[in-house]
Design a protein around this motif. Sequence first.
Motif, PDB file in Angstrom:
ATOM      1  N   PHE A  35       0.912  -1.181  -0.075  1.00 32.15           N
ATOM      2  CA  PHE A  35      -0.146   0.096  -0.117  1.00 32.15           C
ATOM      3  C   PHE A  35       0.882   1.390  -0.012  1.00 32.15           C
ATOM      4  CE2 PHE A  35      -3.278  -2.469   2.401  1.00 32.15           C
ATOM      5  CZ  PHE A  35      -3.930  -3.160   1.476  1.00 32.15           C
ATOM      6  N   ALA A  36       2.268   1.151  -0.257  1.00 35.94           N
ATOM      7  CA  ALA A  36       3.127   2.051  -0.266  1.00 35.94           C
ATOM      8  C   ALA A  36       3.298   3.113  -1.523  1.00 35.94           C
ATOM      9  CB  ALA A  36       4.487   1.626   0.131  1.00 35.94           C
ATOM     10  N   ALA A  37       2.939   2.437  -2.767  1.00 31.97           N
ATOM     11  CA  ALA A  37       3.130   3.185  -3.812  1.00 31.97           C
ATOM     12  C   ALA A  37       2.635   4.369  -4.038  1.00 31.97           C
ATOM     13  CB  ALA A  37       2.701   2.011  -5.059  1.00 31.97           C
ATOM     14  N   GLY A  38       3.399   5.151  -4.826  1.00 38.62           N
ATOM     15  CA  GLY A  38       2.846   6.695  -5.264  1.00 38.62           C
ATOM     16  C   GLY A  38       2.424   6.759  -6.611  1.00 38.62           C
ATOM     17  N   GLU A  39       2.404   5.470  -7.288  1.00 42.65           N
ATOM     18  CA  GLU A  39       2.169   5.565  -8.592  1.00 42.65           C
ATOM     19  C   GLU A  39       0.839   4.677  -8.972  1.00 42.65           C
ATOM     20  OE1 GLU A  39       5.421   4.402 -10.978  1.00 42.65           O
ATOM     21  OE2 GLU A  39       5.675   2.539  -9.462  1.00 42.65           O
ATOM     22  N   PRO A  40       0.212   5.005 -10.057  1.00 38.56           N
ATOM     23  CA  PRO A  40      -1.055   4.284 -10.518  1.00 38.56           C
ATOM     24  C   PRO A  40      -0.496   2.703 -10.914  1.00 38.56           C
ATOM     25  CG  PRO A  40      -1.081   6.436 -11.791  1.00 38.56           C
ATOM     26  CD  PRO A  40       0.238   6.214 -11.102  1.00 38.56           C
ATOM     27  N   ASP A  41      -1.372   1.902 -10.589  1.00 38.23           N
ATOM     28  CA  ASP A  41      -0.665   0.283 -11.044  1.00 38.23           C
ATOM     29  C   ASP A  41      -1.338   0.248 -12.523  1.00 38.23           C
ATOM     30  OD1 ASP A  41      -3.510   0.937  -9.655  1.00 38.23           O
ATOM     31  OD2 ASP A  41      -3.683  -1.272 -10.020  1.00 38.23           O
ATOM     32  N   PHE A  42      -1.983   0.977 -13.155  1.00 42.20           N
ATOM     33  CA  PHE A  42      -2.349   0.881 -14.534  1.00 42.20           C
ATOM     34  C   PHE A  42      -0.915   0.950 -15.606  1.00 42.20           C
ATOM     35  CE2 PHE A  42      -6.030   2.546 -12.426  1.00 42.20           C
ATOM     36  CZ  PHE A  42      -6.726   1.498 -12.353  1.00 42.20           C
ATOM     37  N   ASP A  43      -0.849   0.394 -16.483  1.00 39.87           N
ATOM     38  CA  ASP A  43       0.199   0.637 -17.594  1.00 39.87           C
ATOM     39  C   ASP A  43      -0.078   1.950 -18.180  1.00 39.87           C
ATOM     40  OD1 ASP A  43       2.193   0.187 -19.165  1.00 39.87           O
ATOM     41  OD2 ASP A  43       1.588  -1.506 -20.243  1.00 39.87           O
ATOM     42  N   THR A  44       0.748   2.467 -18.740  1.00 37.37           N
ATOM     43  CA  THR A  44       0.759   3.870 -19.800  1.00 37.37           C
ATOM     44  C   THR A  44      -0.279   3.196 -20.852  1.00 37.37           C
ATOM     45  OG1 THR A  44       2.768   4.588 -19.187  1.00 37.37           O
ATOM     46  CG2 THR A  44       1.753   5.515 -20.931  1.00 37.37           C
ATOM     47  N   PRO A  45      -1.356   3.984 -21.359  1.00 37.29           N
ATOM     48  CA  PRO A  45      -2.071   3.388 -22.537  1.00 37.29           C
ATOM     49  C   PRO A  45      -1.105   3.139 -23.743  1.00 37.29           C
ATOM     50  CG  PRO A  45      -3.194   5.205 -21.181  1.00 37.29           C
ATOM     51  CD  PRO A  45      -1.844   4.887 -20.549  1.00 37.29           C
ATOM     52  N   ASP A  46      -1.632   2.376 -24.581  1.00 36.50           N
ATOM     53  CA  ASP A  46      -0.887   1.919 -25.626  1.00 36.50           C
ATOM     54  C   ASP A  46      -0.826   3.158 -26.643  1.00 36.50           C
ATOM     55  OD1 ASP A  46      -0.138  -0.553 -25.052  1.00 36.50           O
ATOM     56  OD2 ASP A  46      -1.705  -1.527 -26.062  1.00 36.50           O
ATOM     57  N   TYR A  47      -1.932   3.811 -26.950  1.00 37.63           N
ATOM     58  CA  TYR A  47      -1.677   4.895 -27.878  1.00 37.63           C
ATOM     59  C   TYR A  47      -0.545   5.938 -27.437  1.00 37.63           C
ATOM     60  CZ  TYR A  47      -4.590   7.912 -24.879  1.00 37.63           C
ATOM     61  OH  TYR A  47      -5.016   8.499 -23.660  1.00 37.63           O
ATOM     62  N   ILE A  48      -0.342   5.932 -26.242  1.00 41.31           N
ATOM     63  CA  ILE A  48       0.710   6.863 -25.713  1.00 41.31           C
ATOM     64  C   ILE A  48       2.092   6.350 -26.196  1.00 41.31           C
ATOM     65  CG2 ILE A  48       1.706   8.301 -23.785  1.00 41.31           C
ATOM     66  CD1 ILE A  48      -1.017   8.312 -22.653  1.00 41.31           C
ATOM     67  N   LYS A  49       2.329   5.082 -25.744  1.00 39.39           N
ATOM     68  CA  LYS A  49       3.443   4.445 -26.141  1.00 39.39           C
ATOM     69  C   LYS A  49       3.785   4.484 -27.624  1.00 39.39           C
ATOM     70  CE  LYS A  49       2.925   0.742 -22.566  1.00 39.39           C
ATOM     71  NZ  LYS A  49       2.941  -0.689 -22.266  1.00 39.39           N
ATOM     72  N   ASP A  50       2.610   4.231 -28.316  1.00 36.97           N
ATOM     73  CA  ASP A  50       3.000   4.097 -29.828  1.00 36.97           C
ATOM     74  C   ASP A  50       3.333   5.418 -30.519  1.00 36.97           C
ATOM     75  OD1 ASP A  50       1.907   1.496 -29.797  1.00 36.97           O
ATOM     76  OD2 ASP A  50      -0.116   2.109 -30.498  1.00 36.97           O
ATOM     77  N   ALA A  51       3.172   6.590 -29.697  1.00 34.34           N
ATOM     78  CA  ALA A  51       3.296   7.923 -30.068  1.00 34.34           C
ATOM     79  C   ALA A  51       4.915   7.890 -30.030  1.00 34.34           C
ATOM     80  CB  ALA A  51       2.636   8.998 -29.429  1.00 34.34           C
ATOM     81  N   ALA A  52       5.335   7.458 -28.881  1.00 32.98           N
ATOM     82  CA  ALA A  52       6.716   7.786 -28.431  1.00 32.98           C
ATOM     83  C   ALA A  52       7.449   6.942 -29.411  1.00 32.98           C
ATOM     84  CB  ALA A  52       7.076   7.074 -26.976  1.00 32.98           C
ATOM     85  N   ILE A  53       7.246   5.511 -29.789  1.00 34.21           N
ATOM     86  CA  ILE A  53       7.765   4.764 -30.757  1.00 34.21           C
ATOM     87  C   ILE A  53       7.740   5.503 -32.154  1.00 34.21           C
ATOM     88  CG2 ILE A  53       7.844   2.447 -31.895  1.00 34.21           C
ATOM     89  CD1 ILE A  53       6.312   1.312 -29.309  1.00 34.21           C
TER      90      ILE A  53
END
Length: 395
Positions: A35-53
Amino acid sequence: MKVSKRALAVPPSATIAVNSRAKELQAQGVDIVRFAAGEPDFDTPDYIKDAAIEALRAGKTKYTAAAGIIELRTAIAAKLLNENGLNYTADQIIVNLGGKHSVYESMQAVLDPGDEVILPIPYWVTYPETIKLAGAVPKIVQTDPDNSYKIRPEQLKEAITKKTAMFIINSPNNPGGFTYTPEEMTALAKVLEGTNVMVLSDEIYEKLVYGKTKFVSFASLSEDAYNRTITLNGFSKAFSMTGWRMGYTAGPLEIIKAMGRLQSHMTQNPVTFAQDAAVTALSKGAGEVEKMRIEFERRAKYMARRLNGIKGVKCCEPTGAFYCFPDVSSYYGRNINGAEIKGSMDFAQALLEQANVALVPGLPFGCDANVRLSFACSLEQITRGIDSLEKWLNS
Ligand code: PLP
């Protein structure tokens, strides 16, 4: 070996320390509920990753303007206008390497040695350290649990002295999980009228508000508020992009220019292909962001209900961010399975070692009575972790 007094005075981040110990235990094969995490447990959405690639393939691998590419600053200006009612030109916006960097750099741009910065309890652990790194002094203001830990206008007024240079407001709040209403914010803004106090409004959890809660940007409250506010936001929490290190700051031109000068020597531009991805995040983001928000809301309700069901634990239901911040101080002074629980540090340590649940003690946030539980994990994990916490407290 010589290490500067400045660096020696900085403690490691408390949240990182707990996470490291939890990872150590996990590496030894211990099953830890985190319960210590300060970040969302979801992955970055694919369309954002695709834009970086795509940006990488297009050769976007060189330096850009230190303050960020104009396309991104223009997209941020449009976002701030459409979603927050804030009229900033692209020149009034700088893209930083994460919101943490925005906090550090804005303080370096505004504060001088001896300046005071009003910081209500509970505060995010990074604020006091960055204030001190700028040579300034945190002026800590105790808040009232009966007011959901929000600073009241009279408390703000009382804290202002001739040396006050800045007031930090963080809504939705880490670690408190509370959000200021527009009326509460307006009352605070009124107190500042006629003073020279700047406002740092940390709006990084803007997208994560629950129930009837309405998010409002401090700078949108009035012309006076607009002129004295530095608005800070980023992509980490809303778009699940913590590792991308993309934050931004908008505010008075002189301050943003000063930050630009500092940034040109400190880091130069944010990562080039991540900037392209951030443009895409802003243009197509709403659907994915809303899905994550709905899931967080479900967890917020469940976790708060479960915590309040434990004898001696008091927890406000979060209206924003992804943290519960219960008061567990009724257990202080007790001995649990041989561990003396004197405060939140002992509580967190004993819970981790004895019941394998990782949470963050409230002390580094200025509130030793409390502990912070992040609900950036699955409902199944929340159920298992709270079951273990309850059993441990009853043992
Ligand atoms: N502000 C607050 C209140 C936060 O909790 C965080 C991250 O935990 C940040 C700013 C900075 O986030 P990042 O540096 O990932 O953009």
